[in-house]
Design a protein around this motif. Structure first.
Motif, PDB file in Angstrom:
ATOM      1  N   THR A  90       0.846  -1.293  -0.079  1.00 44.01           N
ATOM      2  CA  THR A  90      -0.015  -0.035  -0.115  1.00 44.01           C
ATOM      3  C   THR A  90       1.108   1.224   0.012  1.00 44.01           C
ATOM      4  O   THR A  90       2.073   1.324   0.242  1.00 44.01           O
ATOM      5  N   ALA A  91       0.309   2.400  -0.406  1.00 45.35           N
ATOM      6  CA  ALA A  91       0.876   3.555  -0.290  1.00 45.35           C
ATOM      7  C   ALA A  91      -0.223   4.763  -0.261  1.00 45.35           C
ATOM      8  O   ALA A  91      -1.200   4.363  -0.117  1.00 45.35           O
ATOM      9  N   THR A  92       0.376   5.801   0.196  1.00 50.02           N
ATOM     10  CA  THR A  92      -0.746   6.932   0.835  1.00 50.02           C
ATOM     11  C   THR A  92      -0.905   8.186  -0.018  1.00 50.02           C
ATOM     12  O   THR A  92       0.188   8.483  -0.843  1.00 50.02           O
ATOM     13  N   ASP A  93      -1.978   8.648  -0.174  1.00 55.08           N
ATOM     14  CA  ASP A  93      -2.371  10.030  -0.826  1.00 55.08           C
ATOM     15  C   ASP A  93      -2.903  10.738   0.427  1.00 55.08           C
ATOM     16  O   ASP A  93      -3.222  10.384   1.542  1.00 55.08           O
ATOM     17  N   ILE A  94      -3.178  11.981   0.180  1.00 55.61           N
ATOM     18  CA  ILE A  94      -3.697  12.969   1.092  1.00 55.61           C
ATOM     19  C   ILE A  94      -4.876  12.615   1.801  1.00 55.61           C
ATOM     20  O   ILE A  94      -5.302  12.944   3.123  1.00 55.61           O
ATOM     21  N   ASP A  95      -5.866  11.737   1.154  1.00 54.13           N
ATOM     22  CA  ASP A  95      -6.986  11.276   1.974  1.00 54.13           C
ATOM     23  C   ASP A  95      -6.719   9.739   2.478  1.00 54.13           C
ATOM     24  O   ASP A  95      -7.890   9.183   2.930  1.00 54.13           O
ATOM     25  N   GLY A  96      -5.636   9.105   2.321  1.00 54.00           N
ATOM     26  CA  GLY A  96      -5.549   7.881   3.261  1.00 54.00           C
ATOM     27  C   GLY A  96      -4.665   6.883   2.371  1.00 54.00           C
ATOM     28  O   GLY A  96      -4.149   7.145   1.489  1.00 54.00           O
ATOM     29  N   GLU A  97      -4.707   5.632   2.958  1.00 55.22           N
ATOM     30  CA  GLU A  97      -3.920   4.515   2.508  1.00 55.22           C
ATOM     31  C   GLU A  97      -4.555   3.790   1.242  1.00 55.22           C
ATOM     32  O   GLU A  97      -5.866   3.411   1.514  1.00 55.22           O
ATOM     33  N   TYR A  98      -4.079   3.383   0.225  1.00 56.40           N
ATOM     34  CA  TYR A  98      -4.636   2.796  -0.851  1.00 56.40           C
ATOM     35  C   TYR A  98      -3.770   1.554  -1.343  1.00 56.40           C
ATOM     36  O   TYR A  98      -2.486   1.454  -0.988  1.00 56.40           O
ATOM     37  N   PRO A  99      -4.279   0.497  -2.032  1.00 57.28           N
ATOM     38  CA  PRO A  99      -3.577  -0.472  -2.629  1.00 57.28           C
ATOM     39  C   PRO A  99      -2.596   0.123  -3.649  1.00 57.28           C
ATOM     40  O   PRO A  99      -3.178   1.357  -4.044  1.00 57.28           O
ATOM     41  N   MET A 100      -1.363  -0.328  -3.819  1.00 54.63           N
ATOM     42  CA  MET A 100      -0.427   0.208  -4.514  1.00 54.63           C
ATOM     43  C   MET A 100      -0.703   0.434  -5.887  1.00 54.63           C
ATOM     44  O   MET A 100      -0.442   1.516  -6.518  1.00 54.63           O
ATOM     45  N   SER A 101      -1.664  -0.627  -6.473  1.00 58.48           N
ATOM     46  CA  SER A 101      -2.052  -0.291  -8.071  1.00 58.48           C
ATOM     47  C   SER A 101      -2.816   0.814  -8.270  1.00 58.48           C
ATOM     48  O   SER A 101      -3.138   1.575  -9.247  1.00 58.48           O
ATOM     49  N   VAL A 102      -3.676   1.163  -7.131  1.00 61.27           N
ATOM     50  CA  VAL A 102      -4.445   2.438  -7.019  1.00 61.27           C
ATOM     51  C   VAL A 102      -4.027   3.716  -6.892  1.00 61.27           C
ATOM     52  O   VAL A 102      -3.762   4.648  -7.792  1.00 61.27           O
ATOM     53  N   ILE A 103      -2.704   3.750  -6.052  1.00 60.50           N
ATOM     54  CA  ILE A 103      -1.853   4.726  -6.088  1.00 60.50           C
ATOM     55  C   ILE A 103      -1.239   4.996  -7.316  1.00 60.50           C
ATOM     56  O   ILE A 103      -0.938   6.164  -8.002  1.00 60.50           O
ATOM     57  N   LEU A 104      -0.320   3.980  -7.756  1.00 64.60           N
ATOM     58  CA  LEU A 104       0.337   4.174  -9.080  1.00 64.60           C
ATOM     59  C   LEU A 104      -0.448   4.391 -10.390  1.00 64.60           C
ATOM     60  O   LEU A 104      -0.391   5.465 -11.263  1.00 64.60           O
ATOM     61  N   ARG A 105      -1.498   3.688 -10.620  1.00 66.34           N
ATOM     62  CA  ARG A 105      -2.396   3.830 -11.747  1.00 66.34           C
ATOM     63  C   ARG A 105      -3.412   5.147 -11.883  1.00 66.34           C
ATOM     64  O   ARG A 105      -3.406   5.788 -12.845  1.00 66.34           O
ATOM     65  N   ASP A 106      -4.043   5.121 -10.608  1.00 62.62           N
ATOM     66  CA  ASP A 106      -5.122   6.140 -10.553  1.00 62.62           C
ATOM     67  C   ASP A 106      -4.864   7.586  -9.832  1.00 62.62           C
ATOM     68  O   ASP A 106      -5.039   8.374 -10.540  1.00 62.62           O
ATOM     69  N   ARG A 107      -3.983   7.275  -8.771  1.00 66.57           N
ATOM     70  CA  ARG A 107      -3.548   8.737  -8.157  1.00 66.57           C
ATOM     71  C   ARG A 107      -2.310   9.440  -8.853  1.00 66.57           C
ATOM     72  O   ARG A 107      -2.226  10.542  -8.988  1.00 66.57           O
ATOM     73  N   LEU A 108      -1.270   8.536  -9.226  1.00 67.57           N
ATOM     74  CA  LEU A 108      -0.099   8.929  -9.828  1.00 67.57           C
ATOM     75  C   LEU A 108      -0.003   8.891 -11.303  1.00 67.57           C
ATOM     76  O   LEU A 108       0.771   9.423 -12.049  1.00 67.57           O
ATOM     77  N   GLU A 109      -1.197   8.427 -11.986  1.00 70.19           N
ATOM     78  CA  GLU A 109      -1.441   8.398 -13.534  1.00 70.19           C
ATOM     79  C   GLU A 109      -0.251   7.831 -14.271  1.00 70.19           C
ATOM     80  O   GLU A 109       0.125   8.298 -14.992  1.00 70.19           O
ATOM     81  N   TYR A 126       1.313  -2.696 -17.139  1.00 65.47           N
ATOM     82  CA  TYR A 126       0.844  -1.573 -18.223  1.00 65.47           C
ATOM     83  C   TYR A 126      -0.571  -1.302 -17.962  1.00 65.47           C
ATOM     84  O   TYR A 126      -1.398  -2.090 -17.953  1.00 65.47           O
ATOM     85  N   TRP A 127      -0.876   0.241 -18.082  1.00 59.29           N
ATOM     86  CA  TRP A 127      -2.154   0.508 -17.991  1.00 59.29           C
ATOM     87  C   TRP A 127      -2.415   1.586 -19.123  1.00 59.29           C
ATOM     88  O   TRP A 127      -1.629   2.071 -19.775  1.00 59.29           O
ATOM     89  N   SER A 128      -3.594   1.860 -19.441  1.00 55.78           N
ATOM     90  CA  SER A 128      -4.139   3.114 -20.259  1.00 55.78           C
ATOM     91  C   SER A 128      -3.775   2.943 -21.502  1.00 55.78           C
ATOM     92  O   SER A 128      -3.167   3.845 -22.270  1.00 55.78           O
ATOM     93  N   GLY A 129      -3.691   1.654 -21.952  1.00 51.46           N
ATOM     94  CA  GLY A 129      -3.134   1.476 -23.361  1.00 51.46           C
ATOM     95  C   GLY A 129      -1.885   1.160 -23.566  1.00 51.46           C
ATOM     96  O   GLY A 129      -1.269   0.919 -24.834  1.00 51.46           O
TER      97      GLY A 129
END
Length: 434
Positions: A90-109, A126-129
């Motif tokens: 897991t890793a964190t964003d300003i609103d809390g802790e998330y699975p690493m894939s969520v942080i990398l793919r969704d939060r850090l784009e 690999y994500w987004s094409g």
């Protein structure tokens, strides 16, 4: 490494000029431009905002480019993936802790993640094409490739880092910056050059206009080379040359021009001979160029994430490829890790960067992070989420390509280098590669 060593005479060292390129030149892809125009995207805005999610894997289709290939029989074989369960972390964003894939793919784009250990593939995502062989805009990660080529010339006794930049580029002999700043100070972003930023940008758009980053240069037709632009810049009145880390792309462009002057070959040809062939790069790449076929040494490389990982693996492997052949000296890697008083002080004197990561330094176009827990890693860094991280002590390499809609934000920098990357490095260190 004794960077003061040089074996070329002044006359011989300055005699070379770049010849016509031997590489294939590609123009903009007209069919692609027509499709992109229907979405409101063209050469003028391909590198901005949400558009980068689609354009960073297609950047070379908007502009002119050289094609770079490995022309040898050697390719660094990464082997088959051992497998790595990303979401056990897991890793964190300003609103809390998330699975690493969520942080990398969704939060850090991020579009891609490639993980190596001891030169072998742990896993890739690999994500987004994005996909394995697809090339991606590298932005300022290009700077680290340029630096490695320059340090190869130092190893060969053809460049002396203690000489002023103008020693190798005599057209700049009367310029107050380049007649004073050494090659080393330019490489460390300590040249003291004064650049006026355009609002909303991290660089002077006059320079990128001349480089044709956003299409043909119609605004400054009288300036056809980066050296002409460099002769216009001024010396900063805010700080003394050599004393403050101040990130300016023109420093890297001067390094690129020194490479061109000394070798008589353009940046793209040097990349092919000195990096693609020596490292064992797998996929063809592109270097963005202007009408004069001048490559963008500070940000024009378009390459695959796997090959980005291969480049960092050379530094993790004491400067050698996985055949054991030297690409760059072991001393270069050691000096990155050790730093020196000049680069530590220069980083400290930059009030913005040192607040985010106080124990970091920037040397030879590469950052070295030293975290509070005692861990250390080196990085190639580019805007919008391009980065490669290496830990020579553990043999771990992590490479990302991204499509962040901001060039660089405190939030994404902190999340990446102070949380996600250290977490990944520690986890991969424990992976059994047998």
């Amino acid at each position: 490494m004794k960077k003061s060593m040089i074996t070329l005479t002044v006359g011989l060292g300055l005699a070379f000029t770049a010849s016509a390129s031997s590489l294939e030149v590609h123009g903009p892809d007209q069919a692609f431009l027509e499709r992109a125009a229907a979405y409101g995207i063209g050469p003028h805005n391909w590198d901005t905002g949400k558009s980068v999610r689609a354009t960073f894997t297609n950047s070379y289709k908007f502009l002119k480019s050289h094609e770079i290939k490995n022309t040898t029989d050697y390719v660094h074989d990464l082997g088959k993936a051992k497998g790595f369960a990303l979401d056990t972390l897991t890793a964190t964003d300003i609103d809390g802790e998330y699975p690493m894939s969520v942080i990398l793919r969704d939060r850090l784009e991020f579009d891609a993640l490639v993980i190596l250990k001891d030169g072998q593939l742990v896993d890739e995502y690999y994500w987004s094409g994005m996909e394995r062989g697809r090339i991606h805009q590298m932005n300022s990660v290009t700077k680290s490739f340029t630096a490695i080529m320059l340090l190869q010339l130092v190893d060969e006794g053809k460049v002396d880092m203690s000489k002023p930049v103008s020693y190798y580029i005599p057209e700049l002999t009367d310029n107050p910056v380049w007649s004073k700043a050494t090659v080393e100070e330019a490489a460390d972003m300590r040249s003291g050059v004064k650049i006026n930023y355009d609002e909303g940008y991290l660089w002077d758009r006059k320079m990128t206009t001349i480089q044709e980053w956003n299409g043909p240069n119609t605004e400054y037709p009288e300036i056809t080379s980066i050296v002409q632009y460099a002769d216009e810049v001024a010396l900063s009145k805010e700080f003394e040359t050599g004393k403050v880390y101040d990130y300016q792309c023109i420093n890297t462009e001067m390094m690129g021009q020194i490479i061109v002057k000394v070798t008589g070959k353009n940046i793209s040809e040097n990349l092919q001979e000195r990096i693609w062939n020596k490292v064992g790069i797998e996929y063809p790449a592109r270097m963005l160029i202007n009408e004069s076929e001048e490559g963008m040494a500070s940000g024009g490389l378009v390459a695959s994430t796997r090959d980005l990982a291969r480049m960092m693996d050379v530094l993790v492997n004491e400067g050698k490829n996985r055949k054991g052949d030297k690409v760059v000296s072991t001393e270069f890697v050691e000096e990155l890790l050790e730093g020196n008083e000049e680069v530590r002080t220069a980083w400290k004197n930059n009030q913005t960067e040192s607040l985010i990561s106080p124990k970091t330094w920037y040397k030879d176009q590469i950052r070295t992070f030293n975290l509070e827990d005692g861990s250390q890693f080196i990085t190639f860094v580019g805007t919008n989420g391009q980065t490669a991280i290496g830990n020579p002590e553990t043999g771990v390499v992590i490479a990302f390509n991204g499509a962040q809609d901001e060039y660089q934000a405190v939030r994404t920098v902190a999340m990446t280098y102070l949380d996600a990357v250290p977490t990944l490095l520690k986890a991969v260190e424990k992976v059994d590669m047998k």
